[in-house]
Scaffold this active site. Structure first.
Site, short mmCIF file in Angstrom:
data_model
loop_
_atom_site.label_atom_id
_atom_site.label_comp_id
_atom_site.label_asym_id
_atom_site.label_seq_id
_atom_site.Cartn_x
_atom_site.Cartn_y
_atom_site.Cartn_z
N TYR A 130 70.46 59.19 -12.00
CA TYR A 130 71.54 58.21 -11.89
C TYR A 130 71.17 56.97 -12.71
O TYR A 130 70.09 56.38 -12.52
CB TYR A 130 71.80 57.80 -10.42
CG TYR A 130 73.05 56.95 -10.36
CD1 TYR A 130 74.29 57.56 -10.25
CD2 TYR A 130 72.99 55.57 -10.54
CE1 TYR A 130 75.47 56.80 -10.27
CE2 TYR A 130 74.16 54.81 -10.57
CZ TYR A 130 75.38 55.43 -10.44
OH TYR A 130 76.53 54.69 -10.48
N GLN A 191 80.42 58.98 -5.60
CA GLN A 191 81.03 60.25 -6.01
C GLN A 191 80.12 61.02 -6.97
O GLN A 191 80.05 62.26 -6.92
CB GLN A 191 82.44 60.05 -6.59
CG GLN A 191 82.58 59.11 -7.76
CD GLN A 191 82.67 57.64 -7.35
OE1 GLN A 191 82.33 57.28 -6.23
NE2 GLN A 191 83.13 56.78 -8.25
N ASN A 214 73.70 50.45 -7.16
CA ASN A 214 74.11 49.40 -6.23
C ASN A 214 74.08 49.92 -4.79
O ASN A 214 73.61 51.02 -4.52
CB ASN A 214 75.47 48.82 -6.64
CG ASN A 214 76.59 49.86 -6.54
OD1 ASN A 214 76.40 50.95 -6.00
ND2 ASN A 214 77.75 49.52 -7.07
N SER A 237 68.44 44.72 -7.07
CA SER A 237 67.11 44.24 -7.50
C SER A 237 66.60 43.06 -6.68
O SER A 237 67.39 42.29 -6.11
CB SER A 237 67.20 43.83 -8.97
OG SER A 237 67.63 44.93 -9.73
N GLN A 259 66.48 38.54 -12.01
CA GLN A 259 66.89 39.58 -11.07
C GLN A 259 68.20 39.21 -10.38
O GLN A 259 69.03 40.09 -10.11
CB GLN A 259 65.79 39.87 -10.06
CG GLN A 259 64.53 40.39 -10.72
CD GLN A 259 64.78 41.53 -11.71
OE1 GLN A 259 65.14 42.64 -11.33
NE2 GLN A 259 64.62 41.26 -13.01
N GLU A 327 60.37 44.43 -4.21
CA GLU A 327 60.42 45.38 -5.32
C GLU A 327 59.48 44.90 -6.44
O GLU A 327 58.61 45.62 -6.89
CB GLU A 327 61.86 45.47 -5.85
CG GLU A 327 61.98 46.41 -7.02
CD GLU A 327 63.31 46.29 -7.77
OE1 GLU A 327 64.05 45.31 -7.53
OE2 GLU A 327 63.58 47.15 -8.62
N GLU A 415 49.08 78.60 22.28
CA GLU A 415 50.51 78.32 22.03
C GLU A 415 51.39 79.46 22.54
O GLU A 415 52.60 79.46 22.31
CB GLU A 415 50.74 78.12 20.52
CG GLU A 415 50.08 76.85 19.99
CD GLU A 415 50.32 76.58 18.50
OE1 GLU A 415 50.90 77.45 17.81
OE2 GLU A 415 49.90 75.51 18.04
N1 LIG Z 1 65.73 49.03 -7.81
C1 LIG Z 1 65.74 49.40 -9.08
O1 LIG Z 1 64.82 50.06 -9.52
C2 LIG Z 1 66.89 49.02 -9.98
C3 LIG Z 1 66.85 49.24 -11.37
C4 LIG Z 1 67.97 48.91 -12.15
C5 LIG Z 1 69.11 48.38 -11.52
N2 LIG Z 1 69.08 48.20 -10.17
C6 LIG Z 1 70.25 47.75 -9.45
O2 LIG Z 1 71.25 48.71 -9.70
C7 LIG Z 1 72.49 48.10 -9.43
C8 LIG Z 1 73.48 48.44 -10.50
O3 LIG Z 1 74.74 48.16 -9.96
P1 LIG Z 1 76.06 48.26 -10.78
O4 LIG Z 1 77.16 47.88 -9.87
O5 LIG Z 1 75.89 47.54 -12.06
O6 LIG Z 1 76.19 49.79 -11.20
P2 LIG Z 1 76.22 51.14 -10.33
O7 LIG Z 1 76.39 52.24 -11.34
O8 LIG Z 1 75.08 51.23 -9.42
O9 LIG Z 1 77.53 51.04 -9.45
C9 LIG Z 1 78.81 51.18 -9.99
C10 LIG Z 1 79.59 52.13 -9.15
O10 LIG Z 1 79.69 51.63 -7.81
C11 LIG Z 1 80.84 52.14 -7.21
N3 LIG Z 1 81.54 51.08 -6.47
C12 LIG Z 1 81.69 49.79 -6.84
N4 LIG Z 1 82.45 49.13 -5.93
C13 LIG Z 1 82.79 50.05 -4.98
C14 LIG Z 1 83.56 49.98 -3.77
N5 LIG Z 1 84.13 48.85 -3.36
N6 LIG Z 1 83.69 51.11 -3.05
C15 LIG Z 1 83.10 52.27 -3.45
N7 LIG Z 1 82.36 52.38 -4.57
C16 LIG Z 1 82.21 51.29 -5.32
C17 LIG Z 1 81.73 52.68 -8.28
O11 LIG Z 1 81.82 54.06 -8.16
C18 LIG Z 1 81.02 52.33 -9.59
O12 LIG Z 1 81.08 53.41 -10.51
C19 LIG Z 1 72.25 46.62 -9.26
O13 LIG Z 1 72.25 46.33 -7.89
C20 LIG Z 1 70.85 46.44 -9.83
O14 LIG Z 1 70.21 45.36 -9.25
C21 LIG Z 1 68.02 48.51 -9.41
N1 LIG Z 2 65.13 44.85 -12.86
C1 LIG Z 2 65.72 46.17 -12.73
C2 LIG Z 2 65.05 46.86 -11.56
O1 LIG Z 2 65.31 46.21 -10.40
C3 LIG Z 2 65.57 47.02 -13.96
C4 LIG Z 2 66.24 46.51 -15.20
C5 LIG Z 2 66.78 47.23 -16.20
N2 LIG Z 2 67.24 46.37 -17.12
C6 LIG Z 2 66.98 45.17 -16.74
N3 LIG Z 2 66.37 45.25 -15.56
ZN LIG Z 3 65.97 43.57 -14.33
#
Ligand SMILES: NC(=O)c1ccc[n+]([C@@H]2O[C@H](COP(=O)([O-])OP(=O)(O)OC[C@H]3O[C@@H](n4cnc5c(N)ncnc54)[C@H](O)[C@@H]3O)[C@@H](O)[C@H]2O)c1
Ligand SMILES: N[C@H](CO)Cc1c[nH]c[nH+]1
Ligand SMILES: [Zn+2]
Length: 441
Positions: A130, A191, A214, A237, A259, A327, A415
Site C-alpha cells: 500500500y 477498499q 491514513n 506520522s 511530520q 514512530e 495431557e
Molecule cells: N507510519 C508510516 O510509516 C507512514 C509513512 C508514510 C506516510 N504515512 C502516513 O500515511 C498517511 C497518508 O494519508 P493520505 O490521506 O495522504 O493517503 P492514503 O492513501 O493513506 O489515504 C487516502 C484514502 O483514504 C480514504 N479515505 C479518505 N477519507 C475517507 C473517508 N471519509 N471515508 C473513507 N475513506 C476515506 C480514501 O479511500 C482515499 O483513497 C498520512 O497519515 C501519513 O502521515 C505514514
Molecule cells: N514520514 C513518513 C513516515 O511517517 C514517510 C515519508 C515519506 N515521504 C515523506 N515522509
Molecule cells: Zn515524512
C-alpha cells in the site's frame, strides 16, 4: 496552540496520560466506516471498489482500468526529469544496500540427543504494497515497501496507490518500475486493502499486505489481519524531538512541521530541558506556519495533537519517550548516543542535530514505514523479515528418539492424548525389540 506541559506541574500525570490516549487513528467512527467498506468489497468485488473510488477519489474506473497499463507506465516514466530520476535511483540503491544486510540465515545443528534441529526462511508468495496517495503522493514509500520485498524474494508484488482526481505522480510509477512491481492498481483506502486481502474478479488476493496509510488504511489492515498477514500499524506520522537549549529553534520547528504536514492526524511533540527554548520553538513553528504550503494540514495537526513538554533532566525525557514509543525520535542533545542507550521504545532514532528525520524519510537507508500510535512498544519498522516466514526442522535418529521419546510419552499421558503417546511409543517399542539396532533409515 499546542499543549504545554511540564513535569513540575501538579496535573502533569493526568495530562500526559491524556496525551498518550489521544485517538488519532483508531477512533470508533473510522473503524465502523472501514467495517462497512470491507463488507461491501467482499460482497460486490470490483463493483464496490469502483464505486468507492468514485466517491473518495473522484475517479471513474472500470475493471479494465483498475490497473495502469504497461503503455501508461512507460509514458509516465518518460516524463520524469533527470534530477528526480537520479535522486530516486540513489535512494533505491541506499535502501537496497541497507536491507540486504537484513537477510536472515538458515540454521541447523545436532544436539546431544542426536536430533538434528534447525529452521529455514522462505519468502511469502505474493505481497500487496500500500502506497498512500490521498493528501500527498509517495514515490519514497514505493521504494520502502518494494525493496525489502524484492530482497526477500517475493515472487508476485502488487501495489495499490490512490490517484485522487486521476492525478498521477510519474515518480510513483518510476519507483514501482525500478523496484520490480508487477501490477499497479490506482485505488486506495480501505477498499484497496480489502481487495488485496479478499480478491475481486480483477484483483488476485495476496498473502501479506504492507505499507503506511491514513487512519482508514490503518483500520482496514487491523481488520483483514488473519485472512492475510500485515506488517504493522503504520498510520498517521509522528515525531518526538528531544532537544536541549543548544539548538536552533527554527530547525527544531521545521522538524516538528515535517511530520505535521503529512496529515491533520499527525502528531509532533517536543520534549525539552529548557522551558524558554520550548517557547522559542513554538514561536518558530507559528512563524513557519504563516508561509508553509501545507499550513492548513500542518497547522491543524500542531494545534490538535502537538505538545511541548518541559522536563527537569534527560533521564525524565528518556522515561517519557519510552511511554510515548514514537514512530520517529530525534535526539538533539550533546550526547545523543548516550541518551539513545537509555531508550527502548521507538520506531527509528535520529541521532544529533545534523540528522533531521526527513533524511530517513527519503535517503538514509533504513525503512520509513514505521509503527505509529505507540505500537513501537511491540513492533518494528518494515524489513526483509516482514516478507519472510520461518519453518522449523527436526530429524530424529533412533538414538535421539530413545533418548527423548519417553519424556514425550509422559507429557502425552499428562495431557490424556493417547494417540500422541502411542505414535512415539510404537517406534520406541520397535527399537527396544531390536535392541536398538534399527538404523531408522
Ligand atoms: N507510519 C508510516 O510509516 C507512514 C509513512 C508514510 C506516510 N504515512 C502516513 O500515511 C498517511 C497518508 O494519508 P493520505 O490521506 O495522504 O493517503 P492514503 O492513501 O493513506 O489515504 C487516502 C484514502 O483514504 C480514504 N479515505 C479518505 N477519507 C475517507 C473517508 N471519509 N471515508 C473513507 N475513506 C476515506 C480514501 O479511500 C482515499 O483513497 C498520512 O497519515 C501519513 O502521515 C505514514
Ligand atoms: N514520514 C513518513 C513516515 O511517517 C514517510 C515519508 C515519506 N515521504 C515523506 N515522509
Ligand atoms: Zn515524512
Amino acid at each position: 496552540m499546542p499543549q504545554f506541559l511540564s513535569t513540575t506541574d501538579a496535573d502533569f500525570a493526568p495530562r500526559f496520560a491524556a496525551l498518550l490516549e489521544m485517538k488519532r487513528e483508531d477512533a470508533p467512527e473510522v473503524d465502523d466506516i472501514v467495517a462497512r467498506i470491507i463488507a461491501d468489497v467482499r460482497a460486490r468485488g470490483d463493483a464496490a471498489v469502483i464505486e468507492l473510488t468514485e466517491r473518495f477519489d473522484r475517479l471513474s474506473l472500470t475493471p479494465e482500468t483498475l490497473a495502469f497499463s504497461p503503455a501508461e507506465i512507460a509514458a509516465a516514466i518518460d516524463k520524469v526529469p533527470g534530477p528526480e530520476r537520479a535522486a530516486l535511483e540513489l535512494a533505491a540503491a541506499r535502501i537496497r544496500t541497507y536491507h540486504e544486510r537484513q537477510r536472515p540465515a538458515d540454521a541447523e545443528w545436532t544436539d546431544p540427543s542426536g536430533a538434528t534441529l534447525g529452521w529455514r526462511w522462505t519468502a511469502v508468495e505474493a505481497a500487496g504494497l500500500y502506497v498512500p496517495g490521498g493528501l500527498a503522493s509517495y514515490p519514497s514509500s514505493v521504494l520502502m515497501n518494494a525493496i525489502p520485498a524484492q530482497v526477500a524474494g517475493v515472487k508476485r508484488l502488487v501495489m495499490c496507490a490512490p490517484t485522487p482526481g486521476g492525478v498521477v505522480n510519474p515518480l510513483v510509477l518510476l519507483a514501482a518500475h525500478l523496484s520490480g512491481i508487477d501490477t499497479i492498481y490506482r485505488i486506495g483506502g480501505a477498499q484497496a486493502v480489502a481487495a488485496m486481502a479478499y480478491g475481486t474478479a480483477t484483483i488476485t488476493p495476496v498473502d501479506k499486505i504492507t505499507g503506511p496509510g491514513n487512519a482508514f488504511v490503518a483500520a482496514a489492515k487491523r481488520r483483514v489481519f488473519g485472512k492475510v498477514g500485515i506488517d504493522m500499524i503504520a498510520g498517521p506520522s509522528e515525531i518526538l524531538v528531544v532537544a536541549d537549549a543548544d539548538n536552533d529553534p527554527d530547525w527544531i520547528a521545521l522538524d516538528l512541521l515535517s511530520q505535521a504536514e503529512h496529515d491533520e492526524s499527525a502528531q509532533s511533540i517536543l520534549i525539552t530541558t529548557d522551558a524558554a527554548f520550548g517557547q522559542a520553538v513554538a514561536a518558530a513553528v507559528d512563524k513557519r506556519l504563516e508561509t508553509l504550503d501545507r499550513r492548513a494540514i500542518a497547522g491543524a495537526s500542531w494545534r490538535d495533537y502537538g505538545a511541548i513538554v518541559t522536563v527537569r533532566d534527560l533521564s525524565e525525557a528518556a522515561a517519557l519517550t519510552d511511554r510515548i514509543a514514537p514512530e520517529h525520535l530525534e535526539l538533539c542533545v550533546a550526547d545523543p548516543v548516550a541518551l539513545s542507550q537509555t531508550i527502548t521504545h521507538a520506531g527509528a532514532i535520529f541521532l544529533g542535530q545534523w540528522t533531521p528525520e526527513a533524511i530517513g524519510d527519503y535517503i538514509g537507508g533504513p525503512n520509513h514505514v514505521l509503527p505509529t500510535a505507540r505500537s513501537a512498544r511491540f513492533s518494528s519498522g518494515l524489513s526483509v523479515l516482514d516478507f519472510m516466514k520461518r519453518t522449523t526442522l527436526a530429524r530424529m535418529t533412533p538414538e535421539a528418539l530413545k533418548s527423548i521419546g519417553p519424556a514425550a510419552e509422559t507429557l502425552a499421558a499428562s495431557e490424556s492424548l493417547e494417540a500422541h503417546g502411542l505414535s512415539v511409543g510404537a517406534r520406541l517399542a520397535r527399537l527396544n525389540r531390536k535392541g536398538g539396532e534399527d538404523t531408522g533409515a
